[in-house]
Design a protein around this motif. Structure first.
Motif, PDB file in Angstrom:
ATOM      1  N   MET A 126     -63.976  -5.801 -27.602  1.00 39.90           N
ATOM      2  CA  MET A 126     -65.178  -4.987 -27.770  1.00 39.90           C
ATOM      3  C   MET A 126     -66.347  -5.440 -26.903  1.00 39.90           C
ATOM      4  O   MET A 126     -67.371  -4.759 -26.839  1.00 39.90           O
ATOM      5  N   THR A 127     -66.212  -6.594 -26.249  1.00 42.50           N
ATOM      6  CA  THR A 127     -67.305  -7.094 -25.410  1.00 42.50           C
ATOM      7  C   THR A 127     -67.128  -6.754 -23.936  1.00 42.50           C
ATOM      8  O   THR A 127     -68.000  -7.069 -23.122  1.00 42.50           O
ATOM      9  N   SER A 128     -66.007  -6.117 -23.588  1.00 42.53           N
ATOM     10  CA  SER A 128     -65.772  -5.724 -22.199  1.00 42.53           C
ATOM     11  C   SER A 128     -65.784  -4.201 -22.114  1.00 42.53           C
ATOM     12  O   SER A 128     -65.151  -3.527 -22.933  1.00 42.53           O
ATOM     13  N   PRO A 129     -66.498  -3.616 -21.145  1.00 40.88           N
ATOM     14  CA  PRO A 129     -66.710  -2.165 -21.136  1.00 40.88           C
ATOM     15  C   PRO A 129     -65.424  -1.354 -20.996  1.00 40.88           C
ATOM     16  O   PRO A 129     -64.534  -1.681 -20.214  1.00 40.88           O
ATOM     17  N   ILE A 130     -65.364  -0.257 -21.757  1.00 40.93           N
ATOM     18  CA  ILE A 130     -64.332   0.761 -21.595  1.00 40.93           C
ATOM     19  C   ILE A 130     -64.686   1.599 -20.369  1.00 40.93           C
ATOM     20  O   ILE A 130     -65.855   1.828 -20.077  1.00 40.93           O
ATOM     21  N   TYR A 131     -63.676   2.075 -19.643  1.00 37.11           N
ATOM     22  CA  TYR A 131     -63.939   2.852 -18.434  1.00 37.11           C
ATOM     23  C   TYR A 131     -62.837   3.880 -18.219  1.00 37.11           C
ATOM     24  O   TYR A 131     -61.795   3.842 -18.886  1.00 37.11           O
ATOM     25  N   VAL A 132     -63.071   4.812 -17.307  1.00 38.88           N
ATOM     26  CA  VAL A 132     -62.015   5.733 -16.884  1.00 38.88           C
ATOM     27  C   VAL A 132     -61.649   5.427 -15.443  1.00 38.88           C
ATOM     28  O   VAL A 132     -62.499   5.057 -14.632  1.00 38.88           O
ATOM     29  N   LYS A 133     -60.366   5.567 -15.158  1.00 39.07           N
ATOM     30  CA  LYS A 133     -59.845   5.301 -13.824  1.00 39.07           C
ATOM     31  C   LYS A 133     -59.219   6.581 -13.288  1.00 39.07           C
ATOM     32  O   LYS A 133     -58.387   7.197 -13.956  1.00 39.07           O
ATOM     33  N   GLU A 134     -59.643   6.985 -12.092  1.00 48.42           N
ATOM     34  CA  GLU A 134     -59.169   8.219 -11.468  1.00 48.42           C
ATOM     35  C   GLU A 134     -58.130   7.875 -10.408  1.00 48.42           C
ATOM     36  O   GLU A 134     -58.453   7.277  -9.383  1.00 48.42           O
ATOM     37  N   ASP A 135     -56.881   8.252 -10.668  1.00 42.88           N
ATOM     38  CA  ASP A 135     -55.781   7.983  -9.754  1.00 42.88           C
ATOM     39  C   ASP A 135     -55.059   9.287  -9.435  1.00 42.88           C
ATOM     40  O   ASP A 135     -55.379  10.347  -9.984  1.00 42.88           O
ATOM     41  N   ALA A 136     -54.056   9.183  -8.579  1.00 41.75           N
ATOM     42  CA  ALA A 136     -53.227  10.342  -8.292  1.00 41.75           C
ATOM     43  C   ALA A 136     -52.562  10.865  -9.561  1.00 41.75           C
ATOM     44  O   ALA A 136     -52.299  12.064  -9.694  1.00 41.75           O
ATOM     45  N   ILE A 137     -52.323   9.980 -10.506  1.00 38.46           N
ATOM     46  CA  ILE A 137     -51.670  10.370 -11.755  1.00 38.46           C
ATOM     47  C   ILE A 137     -52.617  11.149 -12.662  1.00 38.46           C
ATOM     48  O   ILE A 137     -52.203  11.792 -13.617  1.00 38.46           O
ATOM     49  N   GLY A 138     -53.916  11.082 -12.392  1.00 37.58           N
ATOM     50  CA  GLY A 138     -54.916  11.748 -13.214  1.00 37.58           C
ATOM     51  C   GLY A 138     -56.004  10.778 -13.624  1.00 37.58           C
ATOM     52  O   GLY A 138     -56.122   9.676 -13.085  1.00 37.58           O
ATOM     53  N   THR A 139     -56.805  11.173 -14.596  1.00 33.44           N
ATOM     54  CA  THR A 139     -57.887  10.324 -15.096  1.00 33.44           C
ATOM     55  C   THR A 139     -57.444   9.683 -16.401  1.00 33.44           C
ATOM     56  O   THR A 139     -57.039  10.370 -17.347  1.00 33.44           O
ATOM     57  N   ILE A 140     -57.539   8.346 -16.452  1.00 32.84           N
ATOM     58  CA  ILE A 140     -57.027   7.576 -17.583  1.00 32.84           C
ATOM     59  C   ILE A 140     -58.174   6.814 -18.239  1.00 32.84           C
ATOM     60  O   ILE A 140     -58.959   6.140 -17.552  1.00 32.84           O
ATOM     61  N   LEU A 141     -58.276   6.901 -19.552  1.00 35.84           N
ATOM     62  CA  LEU A 141     -59.227   6.088 -20.309  1.00 35.84           C
ATOM     63  C   LEU A 141     -58.645   4.690 -20.461  1.00 35.84           C
ATOM     64  O   LEU A 141     -57.534   4.520 -20.967  1.00 35.84           O
ATOM     65  N   CYS A 142     -59.389   3.686 -20.014  1.00 33.90           N
ATOM     66  CA  CYS A 142     -58.892   2.295 -19.994  1.00 33.90           C
ATOM     67  C   CYS A 142     -59.692   1.436 -20.974  1.00 33.90           C
ATOM     68  O   CYS A 142     -60.929   1.391 -20.908  1.00 33.90           O
ATOM     69  N   ILE A 143     -58.976   0.735 -21.851  1.00 41.27           N
ATOM     70  CA  ILE A 143     -59.587  -0.063 -22.909  1.00 41.27           C
ATOM     71  C   ILE A 143     -59.183  -1.524 -22.709  1.00 41.27           C
ATOM     72  O   ILE A 143     -58.007  -1.877 -22.904  1.00 41.27           O
ATOM     73  N   PRO A 144     -60.080  -2.396 -22.280  1.00 40.32           N
ATOM     74  CA  PRO A 144     -59.733  -3.818 -22.099  1.00 40.32           C
ATOM     75  C   PRO A 144     -59.243  -4.418 -23.416  1.00 40.32           C
ATOM     76  O   PRO A 144     -59.838  -4.168 -24.478  1.00 40.32           O
ATOM     77  N   ALA A 145     -58.177  -5.200 -23.346  1.00 38.44           N
ATOM     78  CA  ALA A 145     -57.547  -5.667 -24.582  1.00 38.44           C
ATOM     79  C   ALA A 145     -56.949  -7.055 -24.430  1.00 38.44           C
ATOM     80  O   ALA A 145     -56.620  -7.502 -23.330  1.00 38.44           O
ATOM     81  N   ALA A 146     -56.811  -7.727 -25.569  1.00 36.37           N
ATOM     82  CA  ALA A 146     -56.067  -8.980 -25.665  1.00 36.37           C
ATOM     83  C   ALA A 146     -54.630  -8.662 -26.057  1.00 36.37           C
ATOM     84  O   ALA A 146     -54.345  -7.593 -26.609  1.00 36.37           O
ATOM     85  N   PHE A 147     -53.711  -9.603 -25.809  1.00 33.72           N
ATOM     86  CA  PHE A 147     -52.275  -9.357 -25.977  1.00 33.72           C
ATOM     87  C   PHE A 147     -51.658 -10.538 -26.703  1.00 33.72           C
ATOM     88  O   PHE A 147     -51.793 -11.694 -26.257  1.00 33.72           O
ATOM     89  N   CYS A 148     -51.010 -10.273 -27.834  1.00 31.80           N
ATOM     90  CA  CYS A 148     -50.393 -11.363 -28.593  1.00 31.80           C
ATOM     91  C   CYS A 148     -49.030 -10.935 -29.112  1.00 31.80           C
ATOM     92  O   CYS A 148     -48.695  -9.747 -29.160  1.00 31.80           O
ATOM     93  N   SER A 149     -48.240 -11.913 -29.520  1.00 30.08           N
ATOM     94  CA  SER A 149     -46.906 -11.642 -30.054  1.00 30.08           C
ATOM     95  C   SER A 149     -47.002 -11.174 -31.503  1.00 30.08           C
ATOM     96  O   SER A 149     -48.056 -11.262 -32.146  1.00 30.08           O
ATOM     97  N   TYR A 150     -45.898 -10.718 -32.037  1.00 32.49           N
ATOM     98  CA  TYR A 150     -45.818 -10.290 -33.437  1.00 32.49           C
ATOM     99  C   TYR A 150     -46.192 -11.436 -34.376  1.00 32.49           C
ATOM    100  O   TYR A 150     -46.725 -11.219 -35.462  1.00 32.49           O
TER     101      TYR A 150
END
Length: 701
Positions: A126-150
């Motif tokens: 929640m402390t890193s800005p959300i953004y949209v990325k415009e690529d050939a594939i289209g416009t994607i909403l990007c949400i910075p995230a942490a990654f952990c195991s089960y």
């Protein structure tokens, strides 16, 4: 263009202003405090969805940072079940905003996950800005995230980075309280990473299998011209590259990345872009986005961006200077001395803490700043030496010298003005300290510049170590001061004594001289400083007792997580060398040897024709060249056989043993194969040589 910057900047970012405008005040405050309940998360998700769809977004993704040194994305569309009229619904829930579930077994985990245990989670930072990325594939909403195991272990760089930031803040505030500061409530780690890179023509790049598969040239004779004239550095930017840079800036500004500086670097074809400082996790996210943008924008211009640390032998490689600072929430830069540093006891103590931290964890810093590619540049008189030392400069170094000698300082070199002696030019503010580009860890006035970091590295990795080691040093300093206060000593006396102890005990890490000299290598050995030439030799630091103790004490990584990371690092080294060795074998077998044989046959036919037509003619030059080519071709066959044999043996190994075999045996065989091939390139006619040369790649842009 200048008027457009304000329009472009943050255009693709869900900014604080957007949040304020679109969220109820209560929910906005919950986001800023990083405390969301389910109902509030749904409200935020709806606002983010509406904003993203207005921008043209059709999909969303959590962007996370697995131990591949890259980012990962899994796109999901906003499309939901149609309503009763068959009209499609565009939905996005609070749960989808806050968490996602990628496959944890398909990313490096060091054994934490296996194929039969695949579940893992990503969680919104929640402390890193959300953004949209415009690529050939289209416009994607990007949400910075942490990654952990089960089971909760960190599988990424973001999770331990955020934990390290919390740790250095907590211990920094604790120390400041002992120094009498009652106003600061947070210490924030900030970073400004300078990014170096190479630009080459895409058509030429695609003709080089080594560049395509490994990011660096595995073969290549030096071009007639290199960087010896020093005419590339800060030179006029080539027009084609300038066009690329213009679009790059526009793209970065849309993401809210403060691209500030751009220029030619030292080597031909090499350039740099640098942002303004930002909070460390945001800076790390932005740098990964910057690297991705570099590659994409270059492709649009018929170019390729090379982020490998050493794409070309014989010319300078690329790094990522990590400018690191610690500042309080009420505006105090802990790394900025007052105008009289000899009386600035807080700054002196912080310097002592830095010295203690760097001395204790020098090898861990070496590991965190590197990857297999960095081995080609560190210690090569083009980048900092592999020996970690701290440069403090004349002013602060003079203060430290006094503390070492007598326990306190009472003078310092003042700043001044530099009169150029030219009436048409104003006098220049002169810093009391010169710069030292040979130091891996240099004080530069209000920050420390960690110059060793690899250009393709995720900048989160070295900053985890920097924050963790400073949290530990701050904690040790606070413990030591509290012990002296319990003895009845006045705070000023306790602080001065602890400062002197830290500086004296760790003075060996302090070096203001030329890090490129042989004398320094010998001196560093006498001081007991590690001089580890390869990344694989340094990986042991990740599981050393001092590392485990530090990370577990501040809840950054557990022993199991550290052991997993070490295993991933060994695997990364082995897999990198495996790809390089396989690429060399393939190139030599299928391209280089056939081309050389063809040229050899043509040359032999030419010699025979001359002999029959002009029996008395002097053809020693052609015959000598033919003989030399035949000898080099024989050496190439021999070296190819050796590399093929040791490569096959390496593939059958595993783990640490495999990594060291690649380093000690396979890499040597690779060097032996390269040597005769590079000599053949010089002898074989250019139009016959099966790939673009260094001259083609570096100068024909």
């Amino acid at each position: 263009m200048s008027g457009r910057i304000t329009e472009l900047f943050n255009n693709n970012v869900f900014t604080d202003a957007e949040m304020k405008a679109r969220l109820p005040k209560k929910v906005y405050n919950e986001v800023k405090a990083c405390k969301l309940d389910k109902g509030s998360a749904d409200i935020v998700a709806q606002a983010v969805r509406d904003w993203a769809i207005e921008k043209g977004a059709t999909h969303f993704t959590h962007v996370f940072e697995p131990l591949t040194m890259l980012t990962a994305e899994k796109h999901d569309s906003f499309v939901s079940l149609p309503d009763e009229d068959g009209k499609v619904m565009m939905d996005f829930t609070g749960k989808e905003l806050c968490e996602s579930e990628p496959d944890g077994s398909s990313f490096p985990s060091g054994g934490i996950r296996d194929t039969s245990r695949a579940r893992s989670y990503t969680s919104w930072d929640m402390t890193s800005p959300i953004y949209v990325k415009e690529d050939a594939i289209g416009t994607i909403l990007c949400i910075p995230a942490a990654f952990c195991s089960y089971t909760g272990e960190a599988l990424d760089a973001k999770t331990p980075l955020l934990r390290s930031m919390d740790a250095v803040s907590e211990q920094g505030v604790r120390l400041l309280r002992l120094l009498g500061n009652t106003t600061s409530t947070k210490v924030t780690a900030g970073v400004g990473p300078e990014q170096e890179y190479f630009i080459v023509d895409r058509d030429k790049y695609l003709q080089r299998d080594d560049l395509v598969f490994t990011g660096r040239t595995l073969f290549g004779a030096p071009a007639p011209k290199g960087q010896e004239l020093d005419d590339q550095y800060f030179g006029v930017i080539p027009e084609r590259v300038g066009s690329f840079m213009k679009e790059l800036n526009e793209e970065l500004w849309r993401f809210g990345i403060t691209a500030k500086t751009q220029h030619n670097e030292v080597a031909p074809g090499q350039h740099e872009v640098a942002p303004i400082f930002s909070v460390t996790n945001v800076a790390a996210d932005s740098n990964l986005l910057l690297m991705d943008t570099l590659k994409k924008v270059a492709t649009r211009h018929g170019l390729v961006c090379l982020l490998h640390e050493k794409p070309f032998a014989g010319v300078n490689g690329s790094g990522k200077h990590n400018n690191w600072s610690l500042s309080t929430d009420d505006g105090i830069n802990l790394f900025k001395p007052s105008k009289k540093p000899e009386t600035d006891t807080r700054f002196q103590l912080v310097v002592g803490c830095v010295m203690k931290a760097v001395k204790k964890h020098a090898l861990l810093l070496r590991t965190a700043a590197s990857n297999p590619g960095n081995d080609h540049r560190l210690g090569a008189n083009e980048a900092p030496p592999a020996i970690i030392s701290i440069f403090l400069g004349d002013q602060i170094g003079g203060v430290v010298d006094q503390i070492i000698e007598k326990g306190y300082a009472d003078s310092s070199i003042p700043a001044g003005m530099l009169d150029l002696g030219v009436k048409e030019c104003p006098a220049v503010d002169k810093d009391p300290t010169d710069r030292n580009r040979t130091s891996p860890f240099a004080f530069t006035g209000n920050r420390f510049e960690f110059r060793m970091v690899a250009s393709s590295c995720n900048v989160a990795e070295p900053n985890i170590v920097l924050n963790a080691m400073m949290a530990e040093a701050f904690s040790d300093a606070a413990d030591a001061i509290e012990a002296k206060l319990r003895e009845g000593k006045h705070t000023d006396v306790a602080v001065r004594e602890v400062t002197a102890e830290f500086i004296r005990e760790n003075k060996d890490i302090y070096f203001n001289g030329n890090g490129y000299t042989d004398e320094w290598v010998a001196e560093a050995e006498r001081r007991g400083l590690p001089n580890v030439k390869t990344w694989v030799d340094s990986i042991k630091s990740v599981t050393e007792p001092t590392t485990v103790e530090m990370y577990e004490k501040f809840h950054i990584l557990t022993k199991r997580e550290l052991e997993a990371r070490a295993e991933v690092f060994y695997e990364t080294y082995s897999k990198t060398l495996n790809i390089e060795a396989g690429t060399m074998i393939d190139m030599v077998t299928k391209k280089i040897i056939p081309a050389v044989i063809k040229y050899e046959n043509n040359l032999a036919a030419s010699v025979n024709t001359i002999k029959s037509a002009y029996a008395a003619a002097n053809i020693s030059t052609q015959e000598g060249m033919l003989h030399e080519i035949a000898e080099l071709l024989g050496e190439t066959y021999k070296a190819l056989k050796k590399l093929s044999d040791v490569h096959a043996k390496a593939v059958a190994m595993e783990g640490k043993e495999q990594a060291f075999y690649y380093k000690d045996v396979v890499k040597e065989a690779m060097d032996e194969l390269r040597a005769p091939v590079d000599k053949l390139e010089v002898l074989v006619e250019r139009k016959v040589w099966p790939m673009p040369t260094y001259g083609d790649l570096l100068f024909e842009i």
